[in-house]
Scaffold this active site. Structure first.
Site, PDB file in Angstrom:
ATOM      1  N   LYS A 248       0.852  -1.188   0.000  1.00  0.00           N
ATOM      2  CA  LYS A 248       0.000   0.000   0.000  1.00  0.00           C
ATOM      3  C   LYS A 248       0.891   1.243   0.000  1.00  0.00           C
ATOM      4  CE  LYS A 248      -4.203   1.765   2.161  1.00  0.00           C
ATOM      5  NZ  LYS A 248      -5.304   1.472   3.104  1.00  0.00           N
ATOM      6  N   GLU A 336     -18.770  -5.582  11.134  1.00  0.00           N
ATOM      7  CA  GLU A 336     -19.716  -4.817  11.951  1.00  0.00           C
ATOM      8  C   GLU A 336     -20.707  -5.715  12.673  1.00  0.00           C
ATOM      9  OE1 GLU A 336     -18.129  -2.208   8.724  1.00  0.00           O
ATOM     10  OE2 GLU A 336     -19.095  -4.197   8.723  1.00  0.00           O
ATOM     11  N   ARG A 364     -24.846  -1.990   8.318  1.00  0.00           N
ATOM     12  CA  ARG A 364     -24.458  -3.355   7.973  1.00  0.00           C
ATOM     13  C   ARG A 364     -24.741  -4.331   9.107  1.00  0.00           C
ATOM     14  NH1 ARG A 364     -20.392  -3.412   3.796  1.00  0.00           N
ATOM     15  NH2 ARG A 364     -19.099  -4.907   4.883  1.00  0.00           N
TER      16      ARG A 364
END
Length: 591
Positions: A248, A336, A364
């Site tokens: 990344k 979640e 969610r």
């Protein structure tokens, strides 16, 4: 730049005209282009830099947009957008009326699926592949690129479980960079890391066990290797899994070294990567930091307090508690549903759990909120960061629905503070014990009190509203921090003696006594909320007056029945009639 390959590419067809030997040069140009624009405009940097080579290879090998490519999560897709006809408008990325920061079906044929939340790509691409089978389109390719720790989510596992027993022409590419926004956590991360060390043997491969044709791991920055393997996999039928290792922030040294900071770094020097300091001296604290510091302060004296977040310790500032009480603060990854039910389990054992979730991400876990928390009346404390407008992340991230979708759930208390002091006091009150779950919603960004926000705690009376200003003709009833715009607008009204202002921090339970008082004094009421009108705070107030036969004219201000796109918070408040000047015009008209 010495060459100008990127300027001539507006589609995957243009890309295919290049020689393979030219692609590394294109990768350099694409990476430089992303860095240049994002350094000036802000946005998600690290994720898109990490997949430059993979993006080029995918569009080079596959017949996009006829072959269907799904990105997960969507902030990896800047290179994808630039190569597919949006280079010249990329500078409008995340702006009001500009292009979205995430793939969006209405924006381009190349954006096959809207992806702002994570872990949806495998399900979506599998659905596309099964549909193609039914349409006898057996040569069509369906590719899900899942990265930034998204594969650890339950939804991704559900889709893997299903895909492995189908004959779908599906290629899942794991962009394995060992980080989401914060570093990845959990056993799966450790398992994937063992691939890189060569410790996983064929017979122990979980993806092979799930009936995927597995290959990898391969270097995600080696264009030759990527293209060779993608061409091979293109000819393989059925479910396939390619494990790609990337870095990344690749190509910008500071972004590689500080991956959390450079996920979305703000403005920076494109040459060095050095982040420009923001003018923060003398400004109020961010609401997330008020939450984070307050939680630590409460945990110092209450050993039962626990903090839980699904993959957002930095964004939510739960990191402060993780640093101070590492054994009582949990980052559970992009999960979640698990975060909510984990909190419920802890609450059954007498723990005081602050479950810190962005408002948009609590959507969610709606079933878990109802079934596992509210139905059992467990006193989980939901702290909903980024409620209201979040700004440039747009429709997928605005926290505009929580008041509406929570207010219909039995047992739950809903609180929207006006400022930082109220946020601290409701957190203090909640940890004393409420015997009910509570949702505390607060916005992205800075508060309203420059000094003295850290006052001694006060216990709040549940369900209590307040009159902030007396008036003779019209009552304005607001909830949450949007009430500060109301306060400022009323100050500008030509005859503001006619305007009363009431603050209802408790959306549930409503202060019935105060509503009766208002109903007996005023013929006109205006409700103001930074959330959807349908089913929201104003609807609750209007229902009360209607059901109790008060003859009152009610005007509800908030978000209409539509999705709101990206723009600054100030721009979006103005467009929705919630900024100070818009409120002023309405107040003047109503009196």
């Amino acid at each position: 730049m010495s060459s100008n390959l990127l300027q001539n590419i507006n589609s995957s067809l243009d890309l295919k005209k290049l020689k393979e030997s030219e692609l590394p040069t294109l990768a350099k140009e694409l990476r430089d282009f992303i860095i240049k624009i994002i350094s000036q405009k802000e946005g998600h940097l690290g994720a898109s830099l990490g997949v430059v080579e993979l993006t080029i290879a995918l569009h080079y090998v596959f017949d996009t947009p006829n072959d269907l490519l799904v990105w997960d999560v969507g902030h990896q897709a800047y290179g994808h957008k630039i190569l597919t006809g949006r280079r010249d408008v990329f500078h409008t990325n995340r702006d009001l009326n500009g292009i979205s920061g995430f793939p969006k079906r209405s924006e381009s044929l190349y954006d096959t699926f809207g992806v702002g939340h994570s872990s949806t790509s495998i399900s979506a691409a599998l659905g596309m592949a099964l549909a193609s089978n039914l349409k006898n389109e057996f040569d069509k390719q369906h590719i899900a690129v899942i990265g930034d720790a998204s594969i650890a989510s339950g939804m991704a596992f559900e889709a893997l479980n299903h895909a492995g027993v189908t004959d779908a022409n599906l290629l899942i590419i794991l962009n394995d960079n060992a980080i989401g926004i914060d570093p990845s956590i959990g056993a799966l991360k450790e398992y994937l890391a063992s691939f890189k060390e060569g410790d996983v043997h064929e017979e122990n491969n979980i993806f092979k066990a799930l009936n995927f044709n597995y290959s990898g791991p391969i270097d995600g920055h080696d264009l030759d290797a990527l293209i060779l393997e993608l061409k091979r996999l293109k000819a393989v039928k059925g479910p396939k899994f390619l494990h790609v290792i990337t870095t990344k922030g690749k190509g910008l040294q500071l972004a590689e070294e500080n991956q959390v900071k450079y996920h979305a770094p703000g403005k920076f020097d494109p040459e060095t990567g050095k982040i420009y300091p923001k003018e923060e001296e003398g400004l109020p604290q961010k609401f997330q930091d008020v939450f984070g510091h307050t939680l630590v302060e409460l945990a110092e004296t209450n050993e039962k307090i626990i903090g839980v977040t699904p993959a957002m310790p930095s964004g939510s500032s739960l990191k402060y508690m993780m640093d101070r009480f590492s054994d009582r603060a949990f980052d559970v990854g992009i999960a979640e549903q698990h975060a909510v039910t984990l909190s419920a389990g802890m609450a059954t054992q007498g723990m005081i759990v602050f479950c810190n979730v962005y408002s948009t991400f609590l959507q969610r876990a709606y079933d878990q909120v109802i079934h596992d928390v509210a139905l059992q009346n467990l006193p989980v404390i939901f702290c909903l960061d980024r409620s209201g407008f979040v700004g440039e992340d747009g429709a997928t991230h605005h926290g505009l629905f929580d008041l509406a979708f929570l207010s219909c759930v039995p047992n739950i208390i809903i609180y929207a503070p006006l400022n930082e002091i109220e946020l601290r006091n409701i957190m203090f009150t909640a940890q004393l014990g409420l015997n009910h779950p509570i949702a505390i919603r607060y916005p992205r960004g800075r508060g309203f009190i420059k000094d003295n926000w850290k006052l001694p705690f006060e216990k709040l009376e549940i369900g209590k509203g307040f009159c902030l200003k007396e008036g003779s003709k019209v009552a304005v009833i607001s909830t949450g921090t949007i009430g500060n715009n109301v306060i400022e607008a009323i100050k500008l009204v030509s005859d503001n003696s006619k305007l009363a202002h009431y603050h209802f921090p408790f959306v549930k339970p409503l202060d019935i006594g105060l509503l009766i008082e208002i109903g007996g004094k005023f013929d006109v009421v205006i409700t103001v909320e930074e959330g959807v009108i349908n089913g929201g705070f104003g609807s609750l107030v209007a229902s009360f007056f209607n059901e109790n036969e008060f003859k009152i004219k009610i005007k509800k201000l908030g978000i209409l029945d539509e999705f709101i796109e990206q723009g600054s918070v100030a721009e979006l408040q103005k467009n929705s009639g919630l900024d100070i000047q818009s409120l002023l015009k309405i107040f003047e008209k109503m009196i």
